[in-house]
Design a protein around this motif. Sequence first.
Motif, PDB file in Angstrom:
ATOM      1  N   ARG A 147      39.412  13.436  99.840  1.00  0.00           N
ATOM      2  CA  ARG A 147      40.156  12.240  99.231  1.00  0.00           C
ATOM      3  C   ARG A 147      41.070  12.734  97.894  1.00  0.00           C
ATOM      4  NH1 ARG A 147      40.377   6.938  97.927  1.00  0.00           N
ATOM      5  NH2 ARG A 147      41.759   5.903  99.181  1.00  0.00           N
ATOM      6  N   ASN A 148      40.255  12.365  96.773  1.00  0.00           N
ATOM      7  CA  ASN A 148      39.847  11.970  95.835  1.00  0.00           C
ATOM      8  C   ASN A 148      39.468  12.610  94.565  1.00  0.00           C
ATOM      9  OD1 ASN A 148      41.924  12.132  93.258  1.00  0.00           O
ATOM     10  ND2 ASN A 148      41.996   9.623  92.634  1.00  0.00           N
ATOM     11  N   PRO A 149      38.831  14.095  94.825  1.00  0.00           N
ATOM     12  CA  PRO A 149      37.914  14.185  93.681  1.00  0.00           C
ATOM     13  C   PRO A 149      38.463  14.729  92.406  1.00  0.00           C
ATOM     14  CG  PRO A 149      38.403  16.169  94.199  1.00  0.00           C
ATOM     15  CD  PRO A 149      39.453  14.885  95.107  1.00  0.00           C
ATOM     16  N   GLN A 150      37.188  13.134  91.320  1.00  0.00           N
ATOM     17  CA  GLN A 150      38.044  12.942  90.214  1.00  0.00           C
ATOM     18  C   GLN A 150      36.837  13.442  88.956  1.00  0.00           C
ATOM     19  OE1 GLN A 150      39.349   8.603  88.591  1.00  0.00           O
ATOM     20  NE2 GLN A 150      41.643   9.065  88.906  1.00  0.00           N
ATOM     21  N   GLY A 151      35.742  14.116  89.559  1.00  0.00           N
ATOM     22  CA  GLY A 151      34.653  14.189  88.848  1.00  0.00           C
ATOM     23  C   GLY A 151      33.858  15.219  89.121  1.00  0.00           C
ATOM     24  N   ILE A 152      34.099  16.574  88.393  1.00  0.00           N
ATOM     25  CA  ILE A 152      33.378  18.185  88.500  1.00  0.00           C
ATOM     26  C   ILE A 152      33.001  18.222  87.657  1.00  0.00           C
ATOM     27  CG2 ILE A 152      35.706  18.964  87.942  1.00  0.00           C
ATOM     28  CD1 ILE A 152      35.619  21.405  90.580  1.00  0.00           C
ATOM     29  N   VAL A 153      31.417  19.211  88.175  1.00  0.00           N
ATOM     30  CA  VAL A 153      31.017  20.134  87.195  1.00  0.00           C
ATOM     31  C   VAL A 153      29.956  20.855  87.615  1.00  0.00           C
ATOM     32  CG1 VAL A 153      28.895  18.377  87.634  1.00  0.00           C
ATOM     33  CG2 VAL A 153      29.208  18.713  85.242  1.00  0.00           C
ATOM     34  N   ILE A 154      29.679  21.739  86.935  1.00  0.00           N
ATOM     35  CA  ILE A 154      28.744  23.037  87.563  1.00  0.00           C
ATOM     36  C   ILE A 154      27.331  22.866  86.671  1.00  0.00           C
ATOM     37  CG2 ILE A 154      28.182  25.859  87.704  1.00  0.00           C
ATOM     38  CD1 ILE A 154      31.329  25.915  87.594  1.00  0.00           C
ATOM     39  N   ASP A 155      26.297  23.206  87.708  1.00  0.00           N
ATOM     40  CA  ASP A 155      25.015  22.852  87.137  1.00  0.00           C
ATOM     41  C   ASP A 155      24.556  24.255  86.311  1.00  0.00           C
ATOM     42  OD1 ASP A 155      22.178  22.578  86.686  1.00  0.00           O
ATOM     43  OD2 ASP A 155      21.865  21.497  88.556  1.00  0.00           O
ATOM     44  N   THR A 156      23.820  23.650  84.862  1.00  0.00           N
ATOM     45  CA  THR A 156      24.089  25.571  84.351  1.00  0.00           C
ATOM     46  C   THR A 156      22.581  25.789  84.676  1.00  0.00           C
ATOM     47  OG1 THR A 156      23.146  23.866  82.796  1.00  0.00           O
ATOM     48  CG2 THR A 156      25.434  24.571  82.311  1.00  0.00           C
ATOM     49  N   THR A 157      21.781  25.620  85.625  1.00  0.00           N
ATOM     50  CA  THR A 157      20.177  26.073  86.436  1.00  0.00           C
ATOM     51  C   THR A 157      21.026  26.454  87.457  1.00  0.00           C
ATOM     52  OG1 THR A 157      19.864  24.445  87.136  1.00  0.00           O
ATOM     53  CG2 THR A 157      19.218  24.415  84.815  1.00  0.00           C
ATOM     54  N   ASN A 158      21.814  26.440  87.739  1.00  0.00           N
ATOM     55  CA  ASN A 158      21.549  27.353  89.044  1.00  0.00           C
ATOM     56  C   ASN A 158      22.953  27.880  89.533  1.00  0.00           C
ATOM     57  OD1 ASN A 158      22.338  24.303  90.346  1.00  0.00           O
ATOM     58  ND2 ASN A 158      21.106  24.563  90.867  1.00  0.00           N
ATOM     59  N   GLY A 159      24.088  27.093  88.700  1.00  0.00           N
ATOM     60  CA  GLY A 159      25.557  27.493  88.745  1.00  0.00           C
ATOM     61  C   GLY A 159      25.711  26.599  90.696  1.00  0.00           C
ATOM     62  N   GLN A 160      25.643  25.542  91.104  1.00  0.00           N
ATOM     63  CA  GLN A 160      25.975  24.991  92.046  1.00  0.00           C
ATOM     64  C   GLN A 160      26.886  24.052  91.357  1.00  0.00           C
ATOM     65  OE1 GLN A 160      23.854  21.229  93.355  1.00  0.00           O
ATOM     66  NE2 GLN A 160      23.955  22.418  95.944  1.00  0.00           N
ATOM     67  N   LEU A 161      28.525  24.034  91.968  1.00  0.00           N
ATOM     68  CA  LEU A 161      28.964  22.946  91.661  1.00  0.00           C
ATOM     69  C   LEU A 161      29.027  22.176  92.604  1.00  0.00           C
ATOM     70  CD1 LEU A 161      32.286  23.184  90.742  1.00  0.00           C
ATOM     71  CD2 LEU A 161      33.109  23.306  93.042  1.00  0.00           C
ATOM     72  N   LEU A 162      29.272  20.831  92.043  1.00  0.00           N
ATOM     73  CA  LEU A 162      29.045  19.602  92.368  1.00  0.00           C
ATOM     74  C   LEU A 162      30.537  19.141  92.097  1.00  0.00           C
ATOM     75  CD1 LEU A 162      25.950  19.306  90.346  1.00  0.00           C
ATOM     76  CD2 LEU A 162      25.693  18.215  92.931  1.00  0.00           C
ATOM     77  N   THR A 163      30.918  17.637  93.019  1.00  0.00           N
ATOM     78  CA  THR A 163      32.070  16.600  92.779  1.00  0.00           C
ATOM     79  C   THR A 163      31.594  15.495  93.293  1.00  0.00           C
ATOM     80  OG1 THR A 163      32.946  17.366  94.598  1.00  0.00           O
ATOM     81  CG2 THR A 163      33.597  18.399  93.349  1.00  0.00           C
ATOM     82  N   VAL A 164      32.824  14.066  92.375  1.00  0.00           N
ATOM     83  CA  VAL A 164      31.760  13.265  93.370  1.00  0.00           C
ATOM     84  C   VAL A 164      33.919  13.092  93.207  1.00  0.00           C
ATOM     85  CG1 VAL A 164      32.687  12.334  90.744  1.00  0.00           C
ATOM     86  CG2 VAL A 164      31.404  10.531  92.236  1.00  0.00           C
ATOM     87  N   GLU A 165      33.905  12.343  94.271  1.00  0.00           N
ATOM     88  CA  GLU A 165      35.614  11.540  94.878  1.00  0.00           C
ATOM     89  C   GLU A 165      34.957  10.609  95.794  1.00  0.00           C
ATOM     90  OE1 GLU A 165      36.025  14.653  98.671  1.00  0.00           O
ATOM     91  OE2 GLU A 165      34.821  15.617  96.830  1.00  0.00           O
ATOM     92  N   HIS A 166      36.378   9.606  94.657  1.00  0.00           N
ATOM     93  CA  HIS A 166      37.094   8.300  95.517  1.00  0.00           C
ATOM     94  C   HIS A 166      37.137   8.149  97.459  1.00  0.00           C
ATOM     95  CE1 HIS A 166      37.675   6.314  92.220  1.00  0.00           C
ATOM     96  NE2 HIS A 166      38.280   7.819  91.482  1.00  0.00           N
ATOM     97  N   GLY A 167      36.182   6.958  97.555  1.00  0.00           N
ATOM     98  CA  GLY A 167      36.799   7.290  98.994  1.00  0.00           C
ATOM     99  C   GLY A 167      37.592   6.496  99.259  1.00  0.00           C
ATOM    100  N   ALA A 168      38.010   5.714 100.087  1.00  0.00           N
ATOM    101  CA  ALA A 168      38.856   4.365 100.836  1.00  0.00           C
ATOM    102  C   ALA A 168      38.177   2.765 100.313  1.00  0.00           C
ATOM    103  CB  ALA A 168      39.538   4.478 102.491  1.00  0.00           C
ATOM    104  N   ARG A 169      38.074   2.110 101.737  1.00  0.00           N
ATOM    105  CA  ARG A 169      36.961   1.332 101.465  1.00  0.00           C
ATOM    106  C   ARG A 169      35.784   1.486 101.507  1.00  0.00           C
ATOM    107  NH1 ARG A 169      38.803  -4.206 105.051  1.00  0.00           N
ATOM    108  NH2 ARG A 169      36.490  -5.414 104.770  1.00  0.00           N
ATOM    109  N   GLY A 170      35.217   1.931 100.915  1.00  0.00           N
ATOM    110  CA  GLY A 170      33.213   2.370 101.095  1.00  0.00           C
ATOM    111  C   GLY A 170      33.777   4.630 101.297  1.00  0.00           C
TER     112      GLY A 170
END
Length: 385
Positions: free
Chosen positions: A226-249
């Motif tokens: 929907r709207n991923p405003q955060g993104i990072v790669i965990d340097t220990t294992n290369g995993q991609l992680l995002t955090v994104e806005h939902g609507a109402r919840g």
Amino acid sequence: MKATFEYLLKRTALTAALLAAPSLALAQEPMQFPTRKAAVQVETIASGLDNPWSVEVLPDGAFIVTELGGSLRIIRDGKASAPITGVPAAARQGQGGLLDVALDPGFSTNRTLFLSMAAADGNGYGTAIARGVLAEDGKSLTDVKELFRMNRFTGKGQHFGSRIAIAADGSLFFGIGDRGERDRAQDMRDHAGAILHINPDGSIPADNPYRDGKAGLAEVWSKGHRNPQGIVIDTTNGQLLTVEHGARGGDEINTPEPGKNYGWPVITYGKDYSGLEIGIGQAADGYEQPLYYWDPSIAPGAIDVYHGAMFPEWEGNLLVAALKYQLLARLERDDSGAIVSEERLFEGEFGRIRDVKVAPDGSVLLLTDGDDATLLRVSAAPQKS
């Protein structure tokens, strides 16, 4: 009579300033907070920032910060520089403007950085990615090149994304929201509602799932965001992680994998702002579940993974900046990577928190939101004797 009145005004102003001075000095002292696993203190590094969006630490310990209106500045000794010249023009529209700054892994020698921003053309606004070289004196950006521009612009001013995560091979991951037109997140021929993946020169990486362009756009890594405003790669294992806005919840943490679909707007844990249901429910075949979600929403602005010496108690935890409730969420994970607990820090203390970044020394940087915002540093509180 007029002279006497002006004198009294000046004297009143001077008296007020003198009375205020002690409290202002005290306000600059670090504030201490207990947390479940560590005692922390928070100090102000700089204030008076104009809608800052992203912060990075430069090799010399200074900070480089974007401001939504289009300025890129360096903060040193508590003072922000004049805007760096040569920065590509960002379109200040709604939630859009100059967004993320990310340093190339070889920045200490090549001075290269990447920017995400809202751009404008005759069809409206969309998200773009640019690269440039910061001069040694930090005053200008040169060799600027636009690497990516989304394929469909719109007049809407929301859901531009967009932060940048740089992989070990130097390639760039970044997110773009659905641009306020939710069905675009399921269109494989649309950059909206997607995590994108490009090389640092703008070319297409060999491991992209639609590199041949047959089943989707070559830059697309995953869809249904929907709207991923955060993104990072965990340097220990290369995993991609995002955090994104939902609507109402329905704010989500996801672990985007190539070619997978994360559901928006077909499945979601949120509802429309009107209170109506969205999509077909919370789960369906062919759509991935989030690693974690919030209901009610916290309005997440950024995410980082804690790896550092200052807070060994937090090792491997996820840190999420939140605009709503004005907090930093600390999320603990078990050995499988599942999130098992959440602690909410600084709720309501500093205002809306836009960015979070783990600094090289293990402290945590927080960037607040708004037209008189601050750069904060979270460090270990002194041990009591």
